[in-house]
Scaffold this active site. Structure first.
Site, PDB file in Angstrom:
ATOM      1  N   ASP A  81       0.893  -1.307   0.016  1.00  0.00           N
ATOM      2  CA  ASP A  81      -0.008  -0.070  -0.013  1.00  0.00           C
ATOM      3  C   ASP A  81       0.930   1.314  -0.200  1.00  0.00           C
ATOM      4  OD1 ASP A  81      -2.396   1.340   0.248  1.00  0.00           O
ATOM      5  OD2 ASP A  81      -3.063   0.193   1.748  1.00  0.00           O
TER       6      ASP A  81
ATOM      7  N   ASP B 120     -10.240   3.276  -3.193  1.00  0.00           N
ATOM      8  CA  ASP B 120     -10.997   2.165  -2.710  1.00  0.00           C
ATOM      9  C   ASP B 120     -12.371   2.229  -3.520  1.00  0.00           C
ATOM     10  OD1 ASP B 120      -8.750   1.814  -1.031  1.00  0.00           O
ATOM     11  OD2 ASP B 120      -9.811   1.675   0.865  1.00  0.00           O
TER      12      ASP B 120
HETATM   13  C1  GAL Z   1      -6.196   1.118   1.577  1.00  0.00           C
HETATM   14  C2  GAL Z   1      -6.330   0.161   0.313  1.00  0.00           C
HETATM   15  C3  GAL Z   1      -7.395  -0.748   0.757  1.00  0.00           C
HETATM   16  C4  GAL Z   1      -7.042  -1.623   2.247  1.00  0.00           C
HETATM   17  C5  GAL Z   1      -6.687  -0.186   3.020  1.00  0.00           C
HETATM   18  C6  GAL Z   1      -6.018  -1.175   4.497  1.00  0.00           C
HETATM   19  O1  GAL Z   1      -5.063   1.865   1.195  1.00  0.00           O
HETATM   20  O2  GAL Z   1      -6.540   1.115  -0.912  1.00  0.00           O
HETATM   21  O3  GAL Z   1      -7.600  -1.823  -0.239  1.00  0.00           O
HETATM   22  O4  GAL Z   1      -5.816  -2.341   1.877  1.00  0.00           O
HETATM   23  O5  GAL Z   1      -5.807   0.596   2.504  1.00  0.00           O
HETATM   24  O6  GAL Z   1      -5.787   0.047   5.575  1.00  0.00           O
END
Ligand code: GAL
Length: 413
Positions: free
Chosen positions: A152, A215
């Site tokens: 991430d 997301d």
């Molecule tokens: C976001 C990501 C999500 C999930 C989340 C976890 O940045 O896009 O899919 O992994 O973090 O905190």
């Protein structure tokens, strides 16, 4: 003279050193399929859920349909690294037997195991990130038996954890790629920087799939703002980047995010969501609670005829052919000179689709393939209904519910 000799030796040496900096090739020749904990469980994930999900992969026919990777997203760690070893510590309540035990269990079912971390100093959930520990963490994952790493992009700015520079995305992901390669265990590397740094331009040699958006949320066409970040519905994600299909293909995929199928959509929207992800050749990572999946959802996500569109070996991302009278029409060239056509009712009412195939010349300029309707007739296979549905010599006539879809495979007769 001596300098020239030294230079010659140096360049000969350089040539003989094998290039170690690369990703593991051949791991994602079709879009990866599996399950990821985030969309349902957020940081509230644990060993029992992962093991039960693995069991159900077998029992519900998911493995048989092609789903392979079980991925634990954010929330699996303790808040600090081990002060002595500096290794990441699995949360003692959630994973009392550690991560290797869970990975071994997943492997014992003939499945593969994935985990999550972040290129920054912390994960988005505030757990220890990998910045500065790339080789350390990659080695740890390899020891645990990890086959897939989602990486991430939170806490990558200057000032984070005492680092006084803004991380560069290609450099940060390349560094982790190299660390994985050095650790020696093949892993799918899922770049997840939300499309902010155009990963389609640099990601093919770095990872196996890259998120193209922020997301996903379970809505048809909305954007939900949470102050510094947003969640996006299906169509905002689909429409976010117009010209990136050429960057996706075997080994390196545009990732439209984990599926929200079974997470609150109506049956019609579930169908359209699933079919569209297949038309787009997106990775298919289920994001629902498999233990509570109803039978229509199970049937949808294990529909092998629809999945075959996603998994077609040419790996060509489909494109919006046109919008006709409230229907979005999507086309995907397939192997063996076949094609997939999907018709989505974008309106809020049930609507009649009358579509005269021969009237609309169809060409995919990206791969230079066209359909000559005058010269060829195609047999139609209705993939959701599992039925043959006549051929393209006659117009298609269908009533289609609001936000519903019909999808056909076209095979020359
Ligand atoms: C976001 C990501 C999500 C999930 C989340 C976890 O940045 O896009 O899919 O992994 O973090 O905190």
């Amino acid at each position: 003279m001596r300098m020239i000799k030294n230079l010659a030796i140096a360049s000969a040496l350089a040539l003989s050193i094998p290039a170690t900096a690369q990703k593991f090739e051949g791991l994602a020749m079709t879009p990866p399929m599996g399950w990821n904990s985030w969309n349902t469980f957020a940081c509230d994930i644990n060993e029992t859920v992962v093991k039960e999900t693995a069991d159900l992969f077998i029992k519900l026919g998911l493995k048989d349909a092609g789903y392979e990777y079980i991925v634990i997203d954010d929330g699996w760690m303790e808040m600090e690294r081990d002060p002595e070893t500096l290794l990441l510590v699995p949360n003692k309540q959630k994973f009392p037997n550690g991560i290797k035990t869970v990975a071994d269990y997943v492997h014992s079912k003939g499945l593969k195991f994935g985990i999550y971390n972040c290129a920054g100093t912390k994960t988005c959930g505030g757990y220890p990130g990998t910045r500065g520990y790339e080789y350390h963490d990659a080695r740890q994952y390899a020891q645990w038996g990890v086959d897939f790493l989602k990486f991430d992009w939170c806490y990558t700015g200057s000032g984070n954890g005492g680092f006084n520079y803004q991380q560069d995305a290609p450099a940060s992901y390349t560094l982790m790629r190299d660390a994985i390669y050095a650790a020696g265990r093949p892993m799918i590397f899922n770049i997840c920087e939300w499309g902010d740094n155009k990963p389609w331009l640099w990601g093919a040699n770095v990872g196996h799939m890259w998120r193209i958006s922020g997301d996903i949320g379970h809505c048809w066409d909305c954007e939900m703002s949470f102050g510094t970040w947003s969640k996006f519905g299906l169509w905002p994600i689909i429409n976010m980047h117009k010209d990136i299909r050429k960057y996706s293909g075997p080994g390196h995929w545009n990732d439209f995010d984990m599926l929200e199928v079974g997470n609150g959509f109506s049956p019609t929207e579930n169908r359209t969501h699933f079919v569209m992800w297949c038309m787009l050749a997106s990775p298919l990572m289920l994001g629902n609670d498999i233990r509570k999946m109803d039978e229509p959802t199970r049937q949808l996500v294990t529909n092998k005829e629809v999945i075959a569109i996603d998994q077609d070996k040419l790996g060509i991302q489909g494109f919006r052919f046109m919008n006709l009278d409230g229907f979005d029409i999507w086309v995907k060239p397939l192997d063996n000179n076949e094609w997939a056509f999907a018709f989505v009712n974008m309106t809020e009412q049930k609507r009649h689709l009358s579509y005269d195939w021969a009237k609309y010349y169809c060409k995919d300029g990206l791969v230079d393939r066209e359909i000559q309707w005058g010269k060829q007739t195609f047999a139609l296979r209705d993939l959701l209904a599992h039925k043959d549905a006549g051929d393209t010599s006659k117009p298609l006539d269908r009533d289609i519910e609001a936000h519903d879809v019909v999808v056909f495979r076209l095979k020359a007769k």
